[in-house]
Enzyme design. Structure first.
Site, PDB file in Angstrom:
ATOM      1  N   SER A 146      11.143  31.526  24.155  1.00  0.00           N
ATOM      2  CA  SER A 146      11.708  30.509  23.275  1.00  0.00           C
ATOM      3  C   SER A 146      12.984  29.881  23.795  1.00  0.00           C
ATOM      4  CB  SER A 146      12.020  31.123  21.919  1.00  0.00           C
ATOM      5  OG  SER A 146      13.100  32.035  22.047  1.00  0.00           O
ATOM      6  N   GLY A 147      13.636  30.555  24.717  1.00  0.00           N
ATOM      7  CA  GLY A 147      14.950  30.100  25.152  1.00  0.00           C
ATOM      8  C   GLY A 147      16.082  30.790  24.405  1.00  0.00           C
ATOM      9  N   GLY A 148      15.753  31.582  23.388  1.00  0.00           N
ATOM     10  CA  GLY A 148      16.792  32.280  22.635  1.00  0.00           C
ATOM     11  C   GLY A 148      17.635  33.172  23.529  1.00  0.00           C
ATOM     12  N   PHE A 149      16.977  33.905  24.392  1.00  0.00           N
ATOM     13  CA  PHE A 149      17.685  34.778  25.312  1.00  0.00           C
ATOM     14  C   PHE A 149      18.548  33.965  26.268  1.00  0.00           C
ATOM     15  CE2 PHE A 149      18.120  37.053  29.284  1.00  0.00           C
ATOM     16  CZ  PHE A 149      18.327  38.368  28.920  1.00  0.00           C
TER      17      PHE A 149
ATOM     18  N   ASP B 138      15.012  33.143  18.426  1.00  0.00           N
ATOM     19  CA  ASP B 138      15.717  34.286  17.848  1.00  0.00           C
ATOM     20  C   ASP B 138      17.122  34.366  18.413  1.00  0.00           C
ATOM     21  OD1 ASP B 138      14.733  34.807  20.423  1.00  0.00           O
ATOM     22  OD2 ASP B 138      14.776  36.961  20.102  1.00  0.00           O
TER      23      ASP B 138
ATOM     24  N   GLN C 154      13.896  41.822  16.378  1.00  0.00           N
ATOM     25  CA  GLN C 154      15.160  42.313  16.921  1.00  0.00           C
ATOM     26  C   GLN C 154      15.575  43.558  16.125  1.00  0.00           C
ATOM     27  OE1 GLN C 154      16.718  41.323  19.558  1.00  0.00           O
ATOM     28  NE2 GLN C 154      15.865  39.311  20.048  1.00  0.00           N
TER      29      GLN C 154
ATOM     30  N   GLY D 123       1.181  36.719  16.475  1.00  0.00           N
ATOM     31  CA  GLY D 123       1.485  37.915  17.250  1.00  0.00           C
ATOM     32  C   GLY D 123       2.986  38.115  17.183  1.00  0.00           C
TER      33      GLY D 123
ATOM     34  N   GLY E  61      15.356  42.024  22.634  1.00  0.00           N
ATOM     35  CA  GLY E  61      16.718  42.428  22.356  1.00  0.00           C
ATOM     36  C   GLY E  61      17.162  43.707  22.997  1.00  0.00           C
TER      37      GLY E  61
ATOM     38  N   ASP F 292       6.381  41.180  30.425  1.00  0.00           N
ATOM     39  CA  ASP F 292       6.739  40.288  31.524  1.00  0.00           C
ATOM     40  C   ASP F 292       8.067  40.783  32.054  1.00  0.00           C
ATOM     41  OD1 ASP F 292       9.201  38.311  30.788  1.00  0.00           O
ATOM     42  OD2 ASP F 292       8.144  38.963  28.991  1.00  0.00           O
TER      43      ASP F 292
ATOM     44  N   CYS G 288      -2.997  50.074  49.061  1.00  0.00           N
ATOM     45  CA  CYS G 288      -2.883  48.840  48.280  1.00  0.00           C
ATOM     46  C   CYS G 288      -3.998  47.865  48.666  1.00  0.00           C
ATOM     47  CB  CYS G 288      -1.516  48.199  48.516  1.00  0.00           C
ATOM     48  SG  CYS G 288      -1.278  46.696  47.549  1.00  0.00           S
TER      49      CYS G 288
ATOM     50  N   CYS H 132      -0.916  43.558  52.084  1.00  0.00           N
ATOM     51  CA  CYS H 132      -1.250  44.824  52.751  1.00  0.00           C
ATOM     52  C   CYS H 132      -2.530  44.712  53.587  1.00  0.00           C
ATOM     53  CB  CYS H 132      -1.352  45.940  51.719  1.00  0.00           C
ATOM     54  SG  CYS H 132       0.280  46.438  51.097  1.00  0.00           S
TER      55      CYS H 132
ATOM     56  N   HIS I  22       2.814  41.422  46.981  1.00  0.00           N
ATOM     57  CA  HIS I  22       2.633  42.882  46.907  1.00  0.00           C
ATOM     58  C   HIS I  22       3.198  43.451  45.609  1.00  0.00           C
ATOM     59  CE1 HIS I  22       2.299  47.086  47.916  1.00  0.00           C
ATOM     60  NE2 HIS I  22       3.522  47.203  47.430  1.00  0.00           N
TER      61      HIS I  22
END
Lengths: 413, 413
Positions: free
Chosen positions: B101-104, B179, B229, B256, B261, B308, B346, B351, B377
């Site tokens: 959202s960009g809140g962070f 948020d 949060q 969802g 936070g 993520d 791997c 690899c 990798h």
């Protein structure tokens, strides 16, 4: 994929010849595959075409990659590349490879090329130019060149024998003899001396190459190209070319020829023509360091088969892209909201999937993908132009294609 | 490829559930394809997974990409991405997409996150930490956040309504409600206020989302996740989660939930568990910003579905690579002549084709391909680990797999 054929012949099979008897199509056979000529060779100086995977290099139609012996000697070391199975294995490029001898780089790096080349002061015509330069990083003597690494200042020495060993260890299909670089600022007298020295070095390269080929049994054959110098002087260029063409040491002759050194853009075709006239018709000729459209036409018309240049990828990293209508910069405001591709008629990966607006954004955000995508476009542009020139020769419409292409490309000049 | 289905349902179909009743597998359906969960989502902050083409992102098994509304709002502008057909088309990623959202970012960029977050001084417990910081770049009030661009210092304002419009224009399949970010340094009192404010903002996000969805007919449905949060406080986390789960505005509920936070690593699983207990079982839960193996196991065990984190690619660009035996740096002397791959077992592109010695060389030479290859990798490592966790849940051997994997990964600690 099966491994390279150690017994594969190296050579050029000429195809269609232009009415002038010089320009031609052909096929160069190497242990790692064929190169249809004329062909633009992608530059992978440090064993990577900057910002692009080998699969993308193949995808854009490049037939071969040219790396640099000087850079790879300093880092990671040619012995390591040898241990890794050679340049192609090391960098994951299964096709044909070239290495430049390092002659250019040992003398040009660390000093501003075209501004000052650090060599014997006696050979330098313009002392003011020297004064612009930094500390001398290279010194030429009869035996070779002593130079400082541009990475850490360590002192190194390249001789014809060192260059041959380094290039054998790197393992490219096509190598170049170690030559002395001169500039247009050198005196006629120095150019004469230099051409003679380069000839003597060429003979030592052939001897070293013969010995290394015999020593390193079971490896694919590596072809060696002699490098024709002589700057802007017709007699020196012809003498250098005919001398290298005739040179035989321990039964070894050059497999092809490089055309290097100082030349002015307007004389490029003329100089290539002098050289081509003196060289055997059935051996390939590589012109070092060109990629501009007018230069490619001039070189091909006069008998050059392959070319390499860092320019298409270097300018791509600075957001400049080539199109049939000339070059422009993706960072200009006109491209900020342009939702079309770099070039409507381009068949490259970048033009198929990305807008100018996206590329503008990536460059502005300093995202690495910008370099990747712009490089793919510019390399494809150059490779495709040479492919089209090849087709135009085969189809007997070289002059018409050149007039149409250059007329459009330079229309905005 | 056919276009996205505007009527495609969005939702989670749960699969196998762990004995604890929380951790589960599942499939998230979006207009641009399905995501088998648990799944690690590749970060493409500025509409590019740094240094990697979208084809390589798909090739390493990433199922979706997460971009950032703050960054894309500032540059190139969400209106441009809208005009280009949305995030996926703009960046050539045909699969599912998320936008944070960009809140962070409005609150953390320009000031050192974890050192100091510029917000109401009343909410900051430790004034010494504030003193380390730079000029305040963000100010929170009831209506939204005023902040200075980290690019050029321009003043901007984000509100729930602005964030929703920006995210609708960007057009990702999954968006997050706007948020307020807090830190562990904030007082309990401030955390309470902040959770309540985030809840009020969530209601405004739902209303704006409903209106934008109705306004932008014919576009694929974009799902909206509420963000839970509450920092380290069980009562606040539970209240935040249950409040968002029950929230309905104009007939619109959250599709969802995000879990965001301030939290300490050792409490991660516990906090995810509190939240999961309060959320509906049949809606997906995304835990923002984790990728370390122990965190992934803890989060998945306690009911998180997707994750993520910039870390795998960020450390890759600094030559650090993950393996089943822990992390190491390719630039160490031990890798200079190592002709094996980063990791023997791997299955990634890097690899398969490149040695540690080659990667060491590329990093030393500062070649861009180093970042590309190491990123592939590390992203593959993380995606594959989560894939293996998913398989272990399906096969009833989650605990055994965790013990074996973490035992080996952290053996050198």
């Amino acid at each position: 994929m099966s491994g390279p054929d150690a017994d594969a012949p190296f050579g050029l099979t000429p195809g269609t010849v232009l009415p002038n008897g010089r320009g031609r199509t052909g096929v160069i056979t190497t242990p790692h595959g064929e190169i249809a000529t004329p062909a633009f060779i992608a530059v992978g100086t440090k064993a990577t075409v900057k910002a692009v995977t080998p699969e993308a290099v193949a995808g854009l139609g490049a037939q071969a990659v040219l790396a640099n012996a000087y850079h790879l000697y300093l880092q990671p070391g040619s012995d390591l590349i040898d241990a890794a199975g050679g340049l192609g294995r090391f960098m994951n490029w299964p096709g044909p490879t070239f290495t430049d001898s390092g002659g250019f780089q040992v003398m040009s790096l660390g000093v501003g090329f075209r501004k000052v080349l650090a060599m014997d002061a006696a050979g330098v015509a313009d002392d003011d130019v020297i004064a612009e330069g930094k500390e001398r990083l290279a010194h030429v003597d009869e035996d070779g060149v002593t130079f400082k690494s541009h990475l850490n200042g360590d002192l190194h020495r390249f001789t014809p024998e060192v260059s041959m060993r380094v290039q054998h260890e790197i393992g490219a299909d096509i190598m170049f003899a170690f030559d002395e670089l001169t500039t247009l600022k050198n005196t006629r007298g120095y150019q004469e001396e230099s051409v003679e020295r380069t000839h003597r070095w060429a003979a030592r390269c052939l001897a070293a190459h013969r010995a290394l080929t015999d020593e390193r049994v079971g490896k694919p054959y590596q072809a060696l190209f002699g490098v024709v110098q002589g700057a802007q002087y017709e007699d020196l260029r012809r003498k250098a070319a005919s001398g290298l063409a005739a040179l035989e040491v321990d039964g070894q002759r050059f497999d092809g020829f490089g055309i290097g050194g100082a030349l002015e853009k307007e004389n490029l075709g003329t100089i290539v023509g002098w050289v081509a006239d003196e060289l055997p018709f059935d051996k390939p000729r590589h012109l070092l360091g060109i990629s501009e459209p007018d230069d490619l036409f001039a070189a091909i018309e006069n008998g050059a088969d392959t070319f390499d240049c860092v320019n298409p990828s270097r300018v791509a990293r600075n957001s400049a892209v080539y199109t049939a209508d000339g070059r422009y910069n993706l960072l200009t405001a006109a491209n900020r909201r342009h939702l079309g591709p770099i070039e409507d008629d381009c068949d490259c990966y970048t033009c198929a999937h990305y807008s100018r607006a996206y590329l503008h954004h990536l460059f502005k955000a300093k995202e690495m993908l910008s370099a990747t995508l712009a490089t793919i476009h510019n390399e494809r542009f150059t490779v495709r132009l040479v492919d089209h020139i090849r087709a135009s020769i085969e189809q007997g419409r070289f002059d018409a294609f050149r007039a149409a292409f250059l007329g459009r490309f330079y229309a905005r000049r």
